[in-house]
Design a protein around this motif. Structure first.
Motif, PDB file in Angstrom:
ATOM      1  N   SER B  86      28.980  38.128  39.137  1.00  0.00           N
ATOM      2  CA  SER B  86      29.265  37.859  37.732  1.00  0.00           C
ATOM      3  C   SER B  86      29.350  39.111  36.865  1.00  0.00           C
ATOM      4  N   PHE B  87      28.683  40.177  37.273  1.00  0.00           N
ATOM      5  CA  PHE B  87      28.760  41.367  36.414  1.00  0.00           C
ATOM      6  C   PHE B  87      30.136  42.024  36.477  1.00  0.00           C
ATOM      7  N   ILE B  88      30.916  41.674  37.488  1.00  0.00           N
ATOM      8  CA  ILE B  88      32.246  42.278  37.598  1.00  0.00           C
ATOM      9  C   ILE B  88      33.255  41.536  36.728  1.00  0.00           C
ATOM     10  N   ASN B  89      33.106  40.212  36.648  1.00  0.00           N
ATOM     11  CA  ASN B  89      34.110  39.397  35.971  1.00  0.00           C
ATOM     12  C   ASN B  89      34.512  39.885  34.576  1.00  0.00           C
ATOM     13  N   PRO B  90      33.540  40.282  33.714  1.00  0.00           N
ATOM     14  CA  PRO B  90      33.961  40.733  32.384  1.00  0.00           C
ATOM     15  C   PRO B  90      34.917  41.915  32.415  1.00  0.00           C
ATOM     16  N   PHE B  91      34.864  42.685  33.484  1.00  0.00           N
ATOM     17  CA  PHE B  91      35.725  43.865  33.540  1.00  0.00           C
ATOM     18  C   PHE B  91      37.110  43.563  34.076  1.00  0.00           C
ATOM     19  N   LEU B  92      37.303  42.339  34.603  1.00  0.00           N
ATOM     20  CA  LEU B  92      38.607  42.020  35.173  1.00  0.00           C
ATOM     21  C   LEU B  92      39.588  41.717  34.051  1.00  0.00           C
ATOM     22  N   PRO B  93      40.807  42.238  34.182  1.00  0.00           N
ATOM     23  CA  PRO B  93      41.807  41.906  33.168  1.00  0.00           C
ATOM     24  C   PRO B  93      42.141  40.415  33.239  1.00  0.00           C
ATOM     25  N   ASP B  94      42.609  39.850  32.129  1.00  0.00           N
ATOM     26  CA  ASP B  94      42.928  38.421  32.084  1.00  0.00           C
ATOM     27  C   ASP B  94      43.850  37.986  33.199  1.00  0.00           C
ATOM     28  N   TRP B  95      44.835  38.825  33.458  1.00  0.00           N
ATOM     29  CA  TRP B  95      45.823  38.409  34.447  1.00  0.00           C
ATOM     30  C   TRP B  95      45.277  38.457  35.865  1.00  0.00           C
ATOM     31  N   PHE B  96      44.093  38.971  36.044  1.00  0.00           N
ATOM     32  CA  PHE B  96      43.516  39.030  37.386  1.00  0.00           C
ATOM     33  C   PHE B  96      42.320  38.101  37.515  1.00  0.00           C
ATOM     34  N   TYR B  97      42.188  37.173  36.594  1.00  0.00           N
ATOM     35  CA  TYR B  97      41.013  36.300  36.596  1.00  0.00           C
ATOM     36  C   TYR B  97      41.501  34.878  36.373  1.00  0.00           C
ATOM     37  N   TYR B  98      41.454  34.072  37.409  1.00  0.00           N
ATOM     38  CA  TYR B  98      42.039  32.733  37.332  1.00  0.00           C
ATOM     39  C   TYR B  98      41.181  31.762  38.129  1.00  0.00           C
ATOM     40  N   PRO B  99      39.958  31.489  37.633  1.00  0.00           N
ATOM     41  CA  PRO B  99      39.062  30.630  38.399  1.00  0.00           C
ATOM     42  C   PRO B  99      39.591  29.196  38.435  1.00  0.00           C
ATOM     43  N   LEU B 100      39.559  28.591  39.603  1.00  0.00           N
ATOM     44  CA  LEU B 100      40.020  27.212  39.759  1.00  0.00           C
ATOM     45  C   LEU B 100      38.917  26.394  40.409  1.00  0.00           C
ATOM     46  N   ASN B 101      38.742  25.169  39.922  1.00  0.00           N
ATOM     47  CA  ASN B 101      37.816  24.266  40.586  1.00  0.00           C
ATOM     48  C   ASN B 101      38.633  23.367  41.510  1.00  0.00           C
ATOM     49  N   ILE B 102      38.491  23.603  42.805  1.00  0.00           N
ATOM     50  CA  ILE B 102      39.249  22.804  43.762  1.00  0.00           C
ATOM     51  C   ILE B 102      38.283  21.875  44.482  1.00  0.00           C
ATOM     52  N   GLY B 103      38.286  20.639  44.079  1.00  0.00           N
ATOM     53  CA  GLY B 103      37.417  19.658  44.736  1.00  0.00           C
ATOM     54  C   GLY B 103      35.955  20.068  44.745  1.00  0.00           C
ATOM     55  N   GLY B 104      35.525  20.779  43.688  1.00  0.00           N
ATOM     56  CA  GLY B 104      34.129  21.145  43.569  1.00  0.00           C
ATOM     57  C   GLY B 104      33.683  22.265  44.484  1.00  0.00           C
ATOM     58  N   ARG B 105      34.602  22.921  45.124  1.00  0.00           N
ATOM     59  CA  ARG B 105      34.204  24.032  46.001  1.00  0.00           C
ATOM     60  C   ARG B 105      33.804  25.238  45.157  1.00  0.00           C
ATOM     61  N   PRO B 106      32.904  26.048  45.674  1.00  0.00           N
ATOM     62  CA  PRO B 106      32.431  27.190  44.873  1.00  0.00           C
ATOM     63  C   PRO B 106      33.576  28.147  44.526  1.00  0.00           C
ATOM     64  N   LEU B 107      33.400  28.862  43.417  1.00  0.00           N
ATOM     65  CA  LEU B 107      34.442  29.826  43.041  1.00  0.00           C
ATOM     66  C   LEU B 107      34.598  30.867  44.138  1.00  0.00           C
ATOM     67  N   ASN B 108      33.471  31.269  44.708  1.00  0.00           N
ATOM     68  CA  ASN B 108      33.569  32.199  45.827  1.00  0.00           C
ATOM     69  C   ASN B 108      33.612  31.402  47.130  1.00  0.00           C
ATOM     70  N   SER B 109      34.789  30.859  47.440  1.00  0.00           N
ATOM     71  CA  SER B 109      34.937  30.074  48.673  1.00  0.00           C
ATOM     72  C   SER B 109      35.237  31.003  49.829  1.00  0.00           C
ATOM     73  N   TRP B 110      34.262  31.842  50.179  1.00  0.00           N
ATOM     74  CA  TRP B 110      34.584  32.883  51.157  1.00  0.00           C
ATOM     75  C   TRP B 110      35.114  32.381  52.484  1.00  0.00           C
ATOM     76  N   PRO B 111      34.644  31.205  53.000  1.00  0.00           N
ATOM     77  CA  PRO B 111      35.226  30.815  54.293  1.00  0.00           C
ATOM     78  C   PRO B 111      36.719  30.565  54.186  1.00  0.00           C
ATOM     79  N   ALA B 112      37.132  30.017  53.034  1.00  0.00           N
ATOM     80  CA  ALA B 112      38.552  29.707  52.866  1.00  0.00           C
ATOM     81  C   ALA B 112      39.382  30.966  52.638  1.00  0.00           C
ATOM     82  N   PHE B 113      38.721  32.056  52.282  1.00  0.00           N
ATOM     83  CA  PHE B 113      39.487  33.286  52.030  1.00  0.00           C
ATOM     84  C   PHE B 113      39.673  34.112  53.295  1.00  0.00           C
TER      85      PHE B 113
END
Lengths: 391, 193, 476
Positions: B86-113
């Motif tokens: 979370s400490f990184i998110n404020p530094f991300l430019p708007d165009w690089f920050y697009y959180p999506l809730n996909i079926g309630g999966r965590p924002l950091n869905s590392w297995p899917a990445f």
């Protein structure tokens, strides 16, 4: 004719004696423990048993694979594989104690099992008599295959008859099919049915491949240790070792692939009948085991074996293989431990004693079996093509 | 011998078998020549060592290429999905920050990445090895003085050539020619620049 | 001398003694045989074949044009079967492509030299099959001109793709696969382009192939780096090919649908892909070796080996069917069980399931016998049946969509004329590209084939090295 060096022979006899002693002692202590913690004992015994069963069954599979596929690598460790596959005889004996612990291990083997609706639906397959019949048939098939292949191997040594090659192929091709089916079902019987509501169709494949991986690792260790000195040394050249190192690397990648695919699909689906399996494995202390597995069973050996020299140098390949032997145990612990004691990490003392007990007996039996035959199948048609690999 | 009318790139000796070219290259190297290269229709084992080259660094390059690919995909998937710490998110430019809730999966869905991460690792490592190979080899280079030697066209069929270049400090037209002829080649020719 | 700019054509003096190999080929005759196909006058058979393929390609063009004009409605897809022929054919074509990579990469890593004569056209087959496959997702978008929206790039809408979706993974996987296969194929061709360049009968061809060869001249260090790169690419392609079909299996398996959500899908899809791919290679190799007289290079031994791989992968696929059926029972999940028995086996398309079991499971068992494996015609036929079977497999899996959890939302899928015409059309694309490939590119890797001849080996005085070391020399 290649022979074992005297130095290795002396050490081998010593190891055989010590491991036999450790085995008897280990099993003795374990037997005493039944009195205190019956359930715990059988759980530990099952994990330890599967660990060594994997090497025996995997040896049989690798033996058949090398008969079908050919290649110099298979020729160089053929006798080790044969000895490994014949240990299935001992493993069949070591399996018997588990039969007294079925209710402790498996919910479906308990008297009140059929009260559970899902177990009832599965009871056509998961019931004690059918389980016993299956195990009897499977063990007979494996032991039969192992001894038949060894029998023809002996005949080949004696007569040098080239038509025996046909028998190897005729047994090994269908044998591999039978192996896949029987070991696949065995994985359901022994391990998957511990979580009796859970199912995953990847599981039989993962289990059968785990056997092959275990056997490959064990035989790399055995080969490096047993071929030292004497004229067997020519099978320890950099090129031979590199082939085995590459196999090891490839197999580790494939194991990771299977394991991760199963995890990913269940993670994505997030279904209530499937996901508890992984919740048990990422909570209650078991997450440490999962992380150790991810790093130790994949990341470390992957990066290590990626280097060209690690695969070619005897000592570094030996270290990698020994480390992997340990990791195979962690894998089997991960497979069953969290199902036996969900919510909290638990590694009972009996786990250590069972491992030493079964392992000691198994190792001494393996060395005994290996000594029965000349270390190299000198009349294998591939023997004539030597040297395939130079220095 | 007359002084050459054109600038000379070097001298090339033609051989008929891989064994001959390896022997020739070994002898030339032992004789102290350094600016030379052996040419063959197919890879001849250890010929590059006979000529005096070292093992290529390409595998290391490809490893770092793969690493770059992995981190590119990691950053792309994790950061745009809002899965970064979370400490990184404020530094991300708007165009690089697009959180999506996909079926309630965590924002950091590392297995899917992991699938995209794997693919980019392979892609970057492959690109590095292919283009690394071409660049280190100096390709594309459509013209080369060796092509001036008519018989050199057989290098892609069945002949092996050893070329000692004029820039070699030991190079001298007469002496080098004699040296090459001593290796029992099929023919020795001058390579005009 | 100085005025000579470009390389001269092949030679000036006759060879004193052309080195002969195995009674058959020398370096020279091998190069001549393979490059000769390119310089020879166009054979009549080729013209006829290409004309037919090109006509079939027009069917594709018409179908796709009409699709773009009218919309996806011309296909038979609708709720509940939102994916129809498009995904079946997509998976089928991609699967066929996989054998190419397997032959060229995995067999190279295993030091199986028999791959050498078939790897080039197997790789070509991969590229063309992936091209055919790639068409379907693009066409199914309805507005293919927005295809680039699938790619992750910073845009004015400030949107990013949904990285948790297997369909987005597909974008990464298929594009990586195509790029890597293309690079692999191209660098394999580079030294052969140089061979063609040096034998070209006229200046124009010499220039064209000279440019394609990038000026290759076969320096020892060039070869060393080349082999290293080639091996690394093989090493990278092997897990890549696994990942591609795995990710395609995720397209199905990530959905929480009975018959789709099965964890065995990844390895079972990969085995199936290799299976149909090898079948297709046999289907192509048999006619090619006939018409081009390449029996010296693509021997009966090759067909035998390929048949064995087919048998092995076929058994894996059959095992997969078994595990699926067993797990449907073992799961004790009523939806899984119903799907298996009431939809798949005895459902509206049940006969397809039986056909599938026959084509993929039972019939290929005849490959156990040496007599069958050595019979060209039988192999050709079996391979055709296997290709049909693998198509059926994907169709059967897809038809799980017809009946989900709620009977009120059940439906039945049937393809329309345009579904079928698009499928037929892709054969036109595939065959046209293949015909062009056979005409203008060296069909068999010349440089690698030379490595198979005994005289390519160095007999040094020290004799301290062995041949296999060089084959692996660059691997790390």
């Amino acid at each position: 004719m290649a022979t074992i060096s005297d130095h290795v022979r002396t050490n081998m006899a010593l190891v055989q004696r010590i491991s036999f002693g450790v085995g008897v002692l280990g099993l003795g202590v374990s037997a005493v423990m039944i009195g205190f913690e019956k359930k715990e004992f059988f759980e530990s015994y099952l994990i330890a048993f599967i660990y060594f069963f994997a090497i025996g069954a995997g040896s049989l599979a690798l033996l058949m694979i090398q008969h079908v596929a050919g290649g110099a690598w298979g020729f160089s460790i053929r006798r080790l594989l044969e000895a490994g596959s014949r240990t299935l005889l001992l493993l069949a004996v070591l399996f018997v104690p588990l039969l007294f612990g079925l209710p402790e291990l498996y919910q479906w083997a308990r008297p009140d099992a059929l009260k559970d609706r899902i177990i009832e639906l599965k009871s056509g397959y998961l019931n004690v008599p059918f389980f016993l019949i299956r195990q009897a048939i499977f063990f007979s098939i494996w032991i039969g295959l192992a001894y038949a292949l060894s029998y023809f191997s002996r005949k080949e040594d004696e007569t040098g008859d080239e038509s025996i090659g046909w028998w190897f192929k005729a047994l090994s091709g269908p044998g591999l099919v039978v192996f896949a089916v029987t070991v696949g079902l065995t994985s359901v019987d022994w391990a998957m049915s511990v979580d009796v509501h859970w199912y995953s169709s990847m599981y039989p494949v993962l289990f059968a491949f785990g056997c092959i991986l275990s056997a490959l690792i064990f035989h790399i260790v055995a080969m490096i240790l047993l071929y030292q000195g004497g004229d067997l040394e020519k099978y320890l050249t950099k090129n031979y070792l590199r082939d085995f190192g590459s196999f090891l690397l490839g197999f580790i990648i494939f194991w990771t692939y299977l394991t991760f695919s199963q995890f990913l699909l269940i993670w994505c689906a997030n279904l209530k009948e499937e996901v508890p399996y992984y919740i048990n494995r990422i909570s209650g202390g078991w997450q440490i085991v999962t992380i150790i597995l991810a790093i130790g069973h994949f990341a470390l050996p992957f990066l290590f074996l990626l280097r060209r020299e690690s695969k070619r140098v005897r000592s570094s390949l030996l270290i990698a293989a020994c480390f992997m032997l340990l990791m195979r145990f962690v894998d089997y612990l991960y497979l069953l431990g969290p199902s036996f004691s969900p919510k909290h990490f638990h590694l009972p003392v009996s786990q250590v004693t069972c491992l030493l007990g079964i392992g000691g007996l198994w190792l001494s039996f393996f060395i005994y079996q290996w000594n029965l035959y000349p270390p190299i199948a000198a009349r294998d048609p591939r023997a004539l093509k030597e040297p395939v690999h130079g220095v | 011998m007359d002084a050459p009318k054109v600038k000379i790139y070097g001298l090339v000796a033609e051989f008929e078998t891989p064994t001959q070219i390896v022997d020739a290259a070994n002898q030339a190297r032992e004789a102290g020549y350094t600016a030379m290269e052996a040419y063959s229709p197919f890879p001849v084992m250890d010929l590059h060592e006979a000529v005096g080259f070292k093992r290529t660094m390409l595998p290391t390059l490809a490893f770092f290429g793969g690493l770059t690919g992995f981190f590119t995909a990691f950053t792309l998937t994790t950061f745009t999905s809002g899965g970064a710490p979370s400490f990184i998110n404020p530094f991300l430019p708007d165009w690089f920050y697009y959180p999506l809730n996909i079926g309630g999966r965590p924002l950091n869905s590392w297995p899917a990445f992991i699938p995209p991460e794997f693919e980019l690792t392979v892609l970057f490592a492959s690109i590095t090895s292919v283009f690394g190979m071409l660049l280190l080899n100096g390709y594309p280079r459509l013209y080369h003085p060796l092509f001036n030697v008519p018989r050199f066209s057989r290098v892609t069929t069945d002949r092996f050539f050893l070329c000692i270049e004029a820039k070699d400090s030991k190079f001298d037209l007469q002496g080098t020619k004699q040296f090459l002829e001593g290796l029992q080649p099929y023919e020795v020719s001058e390579v005009p620049e | 001398m100085a005025t000579e700019v470009s390389p001269k054509g092949p030679d000036l003096r006759p060879d004193p003694q052309p080195p002969m190999v195995g009674g058959n080929h020398s370096f020279d005759s091998m190069t001549e045989k393979i490059t000769g196909v390119i310089f020879a006058a166009t054979p009549k058979g080729w013209i006829v074949g290409f004309a037919i393929a090109f006509m079939i390609l027009q069917v594709l063009l018409v179908s796709v044009t009409y699709l773009v004009y009218e919309g996806i409605g011309i296909w038979g897809v609708n709720i509940p079967v939102g994916w129809g022929f498009d995904i079946v054919n997509f998976v089928w074509w991609i699967g066929i492509g996989h054998a190419g990579t397997l032959i060229s990469a995995i067999l190279l890593l295993f030091n199986q030299t028999w791959r050498t004569s078939i790897n080039r056209f197997a790789e070509a087959m991969t590229l063309f099959a992936v091209a055919c496959a790639g068409l379907y997702p693009l066409a199914h978008m309805g507005r293919p001109w927005f295809a680039y929206w699938l790619l992750p790039y910073p845009n004015t809408m400030q949107l990013w793709p949904q990285f948790r979706s297997p369909l987005e993974w597909d974008v990464f996987a298929v594009s990586t696969y195509f790029s890597v296969s293309l690079m692999y194929w191209y660098i394999g061709l580079v030294p052969d382009f140089a061979s063609v360049r040096d034998r070209a009968p006229n200046q124009l061809l010499r220039m064209i192939y000279g440019v394609l060869s990038l000026g290759w001249r076969g320096g020892s260090m060039h070869w060393h780096r080349y082999e290293t790169a080639y091996l690394m690419l093989a090493g990278l392609s092997t897990p890549l090919v696994l990942s591609v079909h795995t990710i395609i299996s995720f397209d199905f398996a990530v959905a929480n649908l009975p018959g789709w959500h099965a964890t065995i899908f990844p390895p079972y899809f990969v085995a199936g892909a290799v299976y149909s791919g090898f079948a297709m290679v046999i289907n192509l190799a048999v006619p090619i070796r006939h018409f081009y007289g390449m029996k010296d290079f693509i021997t009966d031994k090759h067909l035998d080996n390929m048949a064995k791989v087919m048998l092995a992968t076929g058994l894996m696929v059959f095992y997969g069917y078994g595990v699926e059926a067993f797990m449907a029972y073992y799961s004790a999940n009523e939806f899984e069980r119903d799907l298996m028995m009431k939809n798949r086996v005895f459902g509206p398309y049940g006969y397809f399931y039986f056909a599938l079991i026959f084509c993929n499971g039972l019939m290929p068992q005849v490959l156990w016998f040496q007599r069958v494996r050595s019979n060209e015609a039988a192999l050709f036929l079996i391979s055709l049946v296997v290709n049909v079977g693998m198509w059926l497999e994907r169709f059967v899996i897809l038809m799980s969509l017809q009946r989900d959890f709620l009977p009120s939302s059940w439906g039945q899928y049937s393809p329309t004329f345009w579904d079928i015409s698009t499928y037929i059309g892709t054969f036109g694309l595939f065959l046209s590209l293949l015909f062009l490939f056979c005409r203008v590119l060296p069909m068999i890797s010349i440089a690698e084939m030379k490595h198979l001849l005994p005289e390519s080996h160095v007999h040094s005085h020290k004799d301290s090295h062995d041949h296999s070391d060089s084959a692996h020399g660059g691997s790390h």
